[in-house]
Design an enzyme around this catalytic site. Structure first.
Site, PDB file in Angstrom:
ATOM      1  N   ARG A 249       0.834  -1.220   0.000  1.00 32.31           N
ATOM      2  CA  ARG A 249       0.000   0.000   0.000  1.00 32.31           C
ATOM      3  C   ARG A 249       0.864   1.265   0.000  1.00 32.31           C
ATOM      4  O   ARG A 249       0.444   2.299  -0.539  1.00 32.31           O
ATOM      5  CB  ARG A 249      -0.970  -0.054   1.188  1.00 32.31           C
ATOM      6  CG  ARG A 249      -2.061  -1.077   0.935  1.00 32.31           C
ATOM      7  CD  ARG A 249      -2.900  -1.445   2.152  1.00 32.31           C
ATOM      8  NE  ARG A 249      -3.825  -2.528   1.772  1.00 32.31           N
ATOM      9  CZ  ARG A 249      -4.529  -3.254   2.637  1.00 32.31           C
ATOM     10  NH1 ARG A 249      -4.444  -3.026   3.923  1.00 32.31           N
ATOM     11  NH2 ARG A 249      -5.344  -4.210   2.194  1.00 32.31           N
ATOM     12  N   GLU A 373      -5.008  -3.494  -4.084  1.00 30.00           N
ATOM     13  CA  GLU A 373      -4.308  -3.575  -2.790  1.00 30.00           C
ATOM     14  C   GLU A 373      -5.166  -3.010  -1.647  1.00 30.00           C
ATOM     15  O   GLU A 373      -4.667  -2.404  -0.706  1.00 30.00           O
ATOM     16  CB  GLU A 373      -2.922  -2.934  -2.889  1.00 30.00           C
ATOM     17  CG  GLU A 373      -2.112  -3.627  -3.988  1.00 30.00           C
ATOM     18  CD  GLU A 373      -0.624  -3.566  -3.826  1.00 30.00           C
ATOM     19  OE1 GLU A 373      -0.151  -3.384  -2.699  1.00 30.00           O
ATOM     20  OE2 GLU A 373       0.072  -3.733  -4.852  1.00 30.00           O
ATOM     21  N   GLY A 374      -6.479  -3.242  -1.780  1.00 33.40           N
ATOM     22  CA  GLY A 374      -7.437  -2.779  -0.773  1.00 33.40           C
ATOM     23  C   GLY A 374      -8.121  -1.513  -1.236  1.00 33.40           C
ATOM     24  O   GLY A 374      -7.476  -0.484  -1.439  1.00 33.40           O
ATOM     25  N   SER A 376     -10.601   1.880  -1.221  1.00 31.30           N
ATOM     26  CA  SER A 376     -10.643   2.991  -0.251  1.00 31.30           C
ATOM     27  C   SER A 376     -11.518   2.603   0.939  1.00 31.30           C
ATOM     28  O   SER A 376     -11.237   2.995   2.081  1.00 31.30           O
ATOM     29  CB  SER A 376     -11.195   4.251  -0.917  1.00 31.30           C
ATOM     30  OG  SER A 376     -10.271   4.702  -1.888  1.00 31.30           O
TER      31      SER A 376
END
Ligand code: CAA
Length: 391
Positions: A249, A373-374, A376
């Site tokens: 991240r 990567e995830g 918000s």
């Protein structure tokens, strides 16, 4: 050790040097080809190989494993410069450094580090990371792929999706279930050799942006992974995946910062030149205030990224997690990238929408930084859980 050389936040000579080297490389080698590779969706093998030879694919990897032996600040500075010119090159670099090298450095055996990191860090090979499946994205612990122990091997079956660099990777860190009834505690990590039988590169993903970075599904059909290629303990895979994403991240935040800056700088130049109603358009408050907001968000993103880089650097000694710092950096920088790219298209008007300028590419590339990567939403969940202690 990372430092800013005093209260002025100035960078050390070494950090300035890597930033300048990355900037020069991006301008000379990537800028001339970025639009063409975005258009064709071809993978930029040549420039990626050169970046590897220059040490950009293993910035924090110790020299004994083929890396540049530098720190996290060096990594984020270089990644920002590369991404400012082309976000596709940026994500390929981020995946090699963070999602591939970092996990093996943290959790791998000596032999795994030598065999898997060295070729990637020295630019001879490409690495990938595969967590997501068609039915598990944000809820990463619910995967359906299975790895069953059989003698000295694990037999892996299943389908993984959205694998960045999947179509070109030589090795992949793959997460699969060894004990489904244990939930996330039943996930195990494996190092996959993509030349072996049972590994199949499947459907290529047609994408809105970062089109020169290759993405595909992976199929495992009775793939036999020797026990010595298991990364970490059986059942430790979910924590390994999360630890690695904490680093990833920071990389994506730096990629987003690069896109935001490119959008901002193009807009700045345009508003100083373009005239309407007898004035430079930058003289209209409706435009100039947008630039003020872009600049402020960019600098705030940069500070969050540097803070996360410092937290990661400290974690190398303390072992403490830097989950909060990396989630905040990724959340803010990715939303800044989208904000700036959106404003840049609007400021440029028709030219912002035209493929004759790179602005529409920045706009298309920015969106993924709020998703991979995830998302918000996941970053907000991570931050709020850590802050409130509630779930
Ligand atoms: N570091 C270490 N351990 C961690 C951790 C971290 N950052 N986060 C959680 N854990 C541990 C917890 O302590 C917990 O441990 P125990 O088993 O001892 O209890 C365990 O992991 C489970 O944690 P949670 O209960 O918090 O797990 P959850 O099911 O609620 O999920 C989540 C947490 C944050 C939502 C997580 O699933 C997540 O991050 N989802 C997003 C997935 C993601 O980012 N995917 C991106 C795919 S990769 C990609 O995009 C690559 C690319 O193309 C470039």
């Amino acid at each position: 050790m990372t430092s800013f050389g005093g209260p002025s936040f100035s960078l050390s000579e070494e950090h300035e040097m890597i930033r300048q080297t990355a900037r020069d490389f991006a301008q000379k080698e990537i800028a001339p080809i970025a639009a063409e590779f975005d258009e064709t969706g071809d993978f930029p093998y040549e420039t990626i190989k050169k970046m590897g030879e220059m040490g950009f694919m293993g910035i924090e990897v110790p020299e004994e494993y083929g890396g540049a032996g530098m720190d996290t600040l060096a990594y984020v500075l270089a990644l920002e410069e590369i991404s400012k010119v082309d976000a596709s090159h940026g994500v390929i670099m981020s995946v090699n450094n963070s999602l591939f090298n970092y996990g093996i450095l943290r959790f791998g055996t000596e032999t795994q580090k030598k065999d898997f990191i060295t070729p990637v860090a020295s630019g001879q090979a490409i690495g990938a990371y595969s967590l997501t499946e068609p039915m598990s994205g944000s809820d990463a612990g619910t995967m359906r792929s299975r790895a069953v122990r059989d003698g000295d091997d694990y037999v892996i079956n299943g389908r993984k999706s959205w694998v960045t660099s999947g179509p070109v990777a030589d090795s992949v860190v793959v997460f699969s279930m060894t004990e489904p009834e244990a939930g996330h505690r039943g996930v195990t990590a494996f190092l996959i050799d993509t030349n072996k039988e049972g590994f199949i590169r499947s459907k290529k993903e047609p994408k809105l942006g970062i089109r020169a970075s290759a993405t595909c599904e992976l199929l495992f059909e009775d793939y036999r992974c020797p026990i010595e290629h298991r990364l970490g303990e059986e059942g430790a895979g979910f924590k390994i995946a999360m630890t690695v994403l904490d680093d990833g991240r920071i990389g994506i935040a730096s990629q987003a910062l690069g896109i935001a800056e490119a959008s901002y700088e193009a807009s700045l130049e345009y508003v100083r030149e373009r005239e309407a109603f007898g004035k430079k358009i930058g003289q209209f408050q409706g435009i100039s205030f947008q630039l003020a907001d872009m600049k402020t968000r960019i600098e705030a993103s940069r500070l969050l990224i540097y803070q996360a880089a410092l937290a990661k650097e400290k974690s190398k000694v303390s072992g403490n997690r830097f989950t909060l710092e990396s989630a905040m950096a990724k959340l803010f920088a990715s939303e800044t990238a989208m904000f700036c790219a959106h404003a840049a298209v609007q400021i440029h008007g028709g030219m912002g929408y035209s493929k004759e300028m790179p602005i529409e590419r920045y706009f298309r590339d920015a969106k993924i930084t709020e998703i991979y990567e995830g998302t918000s939403e996941i970053q907000r969940l991570v931050i709020s859980r850590l802050e409130t202690g509630l779930r």
